[in-house]
Design an enzyme around this catalytic site. Sequence first.
Site: not given
Length: 466
Positions: A335-336, A378
């Site tokens: 996960d960004l 994301d």
Amino acid sequence: MNIKHLTLYKFFAPILVGVIVIVLFFSMSNLYKNTAIEQERATHIERLAEIRAKIEGSLNGATNLTMGLIAHIRVTGNIEPSLFENLSNELLIENPLIRNITLAPQNVIQYVFPLENNEAALGLDLLNHPFQGAATRTMLETQQPILAGPFDLAQGGVAVIHRVPIYIQEASEKRYWGLMSTPIDFSELIEKAGLNDPQLDLRVSMRSTADPSKVFYGQASLFSEPDVFTTQVSILNGSWDIAAVPKAPYGHSASNLVLGAKIAGLVLGLLTGFLTFQLIATTEKLHHSQQRYQNLAQHDGLTGLPNRSMFQELYRSAIARAQRKQYRVALLFMDLNKFKQVNDEFGHQVGDVVLKEVANRFRQATRGSDAVMRIGGDEFILLLEDIKERSGVQCVAEKIIESLREPIEIEGYKHYVGVSIGIALYPQDGQSFQELISAGDKAMYTAKREGKTDIYWYSDSSHGRS
């Protein structure tokens, strides 16, 4: 050759050439019409694939958006009303598809946002509700998130109901806390998919795959029309069938051209070359459209990475090889970090460019045999095979993190994003694709929550110990 034979030759040769040209033109004209029909069908299939991808993307975006709220309850065991309202407000701003957010401890609704026009929902017993009880029981039996509907809402409109069971880990057991329920605006979903576009040259219907009698969009008769073609939208606990039929008959747009080509064939044989060129060009377009449709069906439209459907096939193949060769498989749930800030400050167009560059860097940081997937927003997943030691997986995870050290420069601005990684191993952390994703997701949220490291192993947490 005598005079009689010469006369016959001069008479029949032009006739023979003319007949050959006419036959050739008529044959190629008919072939062109059939090819044009196939081209139209391929274009329609491509458009239906785009509609399916948009519906799946919107549903995945709406269902994945609330995972942070659920994770908070799983970790803390409860949530303050003020925090619930603040988080819910942010989530509804970020995704207008979500009509409202409710929390139902022990299946009784106690939290609703926004409360206005939803006051009647407070105190509602979802388990024993005459309309929503069946879906709630299905959720409890499977212990998995489900999508139900579409339903007509009492406050107006139509929505698909997303329900997620919330379990709290206590020692080695899970305790059921309650559920989260979010109505996803079906009318807005249809709008985003482009089904209301007046330029759309298809008539479209949708129904439940499990119960074909439940046609909830369009006409039921569409599924039995002779020119129908279909696809499926994957949802959490099943799928929807989508049927499409062109508004105009196949070959209608090509009829005048074919007639003109036949007339021209009677007048001038030289048009054969032009028609052949048109045939080749049309055939190439058909081939390109088929390749594009296949690519759309298996890849994420923004980043070009494998989508969930293709990734599950890759996962099943990897597990089969792992079982034969007795090695492990690793799944990295990524996960960004700080991506939302980029979206909020610079807009979604810049955010999309960032996601494309992140996908490219992930490809460069992994082996050609490794599979990277974007599951929505994301969030990404990386599948690693032939795992012998944890250190090898750790090394790959560190390369992923290192790939984002350098900023992403767009129009003179440098954007810094990072990544939190949760790692789950097959078979010890899960047997199925969904179990490994869930384990990796939990590990990733632990990494985000603790903030001590960007990499967290599911087996290092209380979730991973039995």
